[in-house]
Scaffold this active site. Structure first.
Site, short mmCIF file in Angstrom:
data_model
loop_
_atom_site.label_atom_id
_atom_site.label_comp_id
_atom_site.label_asym_id
_atom_site.label_seq_id
_atom_site.Cartn_x
_atom_site.Cartn_y
_atom_site.Cartn_z
N LYS A 110 -12.27 -3.31 -6.17
CA LYS A 110 -11.40 -3.30 -4.99
C LYS A 110 -11.87 -4.29 -3.93
O LYS A 110 -11.05 -4.80 -3.15
CB LYS A 110 -11.32 -1.88 -4.43
N VAL A 160 9.13 -5.90 -8.17
CA VAL A 160 8.34 -5.47 -9.32
C VAL A 160 7.29 -4.48 -8.83
O VAL A 160 6.56 -4.78 -7.87
CB VAL A 160 7.66 -6.66 -10.01
N TYR A 202 -15.70 0.54 -9.51
CA TYR A 202 -14.42 0.65 -8.82
C TYR A 202 -14.47 -0.04 -7.47
O TYR A 202 -13.57 -0.82 -7.13
CB TYR A 202 -14.06 2.13 -8.64
N ASN A 241 0.35 -2.35 -7.90
CA ASN A 241 -0.18 -1.06 -7.49
C ASN A 241 -1.08 -0.41 -8.54
O ASN A 241 -1.93 0.40 -8.21
CB ASN A 241 0.99 -0.14 -7.15
N ASP A 261 0.61 -1.80 -21.13
CA ASP A 261 -0.75 -1.34 -20.89
C ASP A 261 -1.48 -2.47 -20.17
O ASP A 261 -1.81 -3.49 -20.78
CB ASP A 261 -1.44 -1.00 -22.21
#
Length: 270
Positions: free
Chosen positions: A165, A17, A161, A96, A71
């Site tokens: 992460k 996937v 961001y 990803n 989405d």
């Protein structure tokens, strides 16, 4: 030691996937997995791109492709994906999909910040949570999270961001510790600057970035290191840069990072 195509397919096949598969690193992952004869479930928002990629890869490599439009900013998307693939023998999850915004924290749009946390944090967590029981029963397989070198340090002008992460890095490391004894490999990929749509969408001219890697090289490096987690930084330049930053007192590292990010935000041509 380089893993043979047969060994790779046995460990991570027959189905992988890939989220965020319509462009950039995700597209490169999909293409390189197809060359290794892994069937694919491709997930992204842009259905036209997914269908075109599916036709290309199935025609060139003879693999079976399932397209799943979603989405991932929708908090229910991950559960629907897990349900849709429940009958497949998934051996590899490549989570990803992700996005970021740059600029002063308070000037960012609050809804965009919420969407970013959902795509970057909630969705990978729920996808992994849904697939781990199956992978453990198999006794082999893998999970690959695409993170960023910005997850190593709270990056000024990239606060949301880099925080998202940092979460992905922690999640990947924790799952590596839990799952490797069960035969399930976990790798968190932390690229530096990569030649995708992302820099331009963040208002950054890619020409201003140091040691820009191609998405093909990033994906290839990650797949080769999949058995050697928990963290992989494919760029020697960014690996050295962040090792140096993390060796500084935190205030000095943050000041240096603020200057670096500000200088990279050069106006785009045109």
């Amino acid at each position: 030691m380089r893993t043979s195509m047969e060994d790779f397919a046995h460990r991570y096949g027959p189905v992988a996937v890939v989220t965020g598969a319509s462009s950039g690193i995700g597209r490169s992952f999909a293409t390189q997995l197809a060359t290794r004869k892994i069937d694919l479930v491709l997930v992204a928002r842009r259905l036209d791109r997914l269908l075109a990629l599916a036709e290309e890869l199935s025609g060139e490599h003879g693999v079976q492709i399932t397209v799943q439009q979603a989405d991932l900013a929708d908090p229910t998307a991950a559960a629907r994906i897990v349900d849709a693939i429940s009958a497949l023998d998934v051996g590899l999850l490549i989570s990803n999909a992700g996005f970021g915004v740059k600029g002063a924290f308070e000037l960012g749009d609050a809804r965009t910040l919420t969407d970013m946390m959902t795509v970057n944090c909630h969705t990978p967590t729920q996808l992994a949570h849904g697939l781990v029981p199956h992978l453990k029963r198999r006794g082999r397989g893998g999970i690959l999270f695409t993170s960023s070198v910005e997850g190593f340090l709270g990056c000024p002008f990239s606060a949301g961001y880099s925080a998202s992460k940092a979460y992905v890095n922690a999640l990947g490391e924790a799952l590596w510790g839990e799952l490797t004894p069960a035969g399930v490999d976990v790798l968190t990929l932390c690229p530096g600057a990569t030649d995708t749509e992302a820099p331009r969408l963040q208002g950054i001219d890619p020409a201003s970035l140091h040691d820009l890697m191609s998405p093909d090289d990033v994906a290839a490096s990650a797949l080769e290191h999949l058995r050697h987690g928990p963290i992989h930084v494919p760029s020697e330049h960014y690996r050295g840069q962040f090792e140096q930053l993390l060796g500084l007192p935190r205030d000095q590292a943050l000041t240096a990072m603020a200057k670096a990010v500000s200088s990279a935000r050069k106006p785009l041509p045109g």
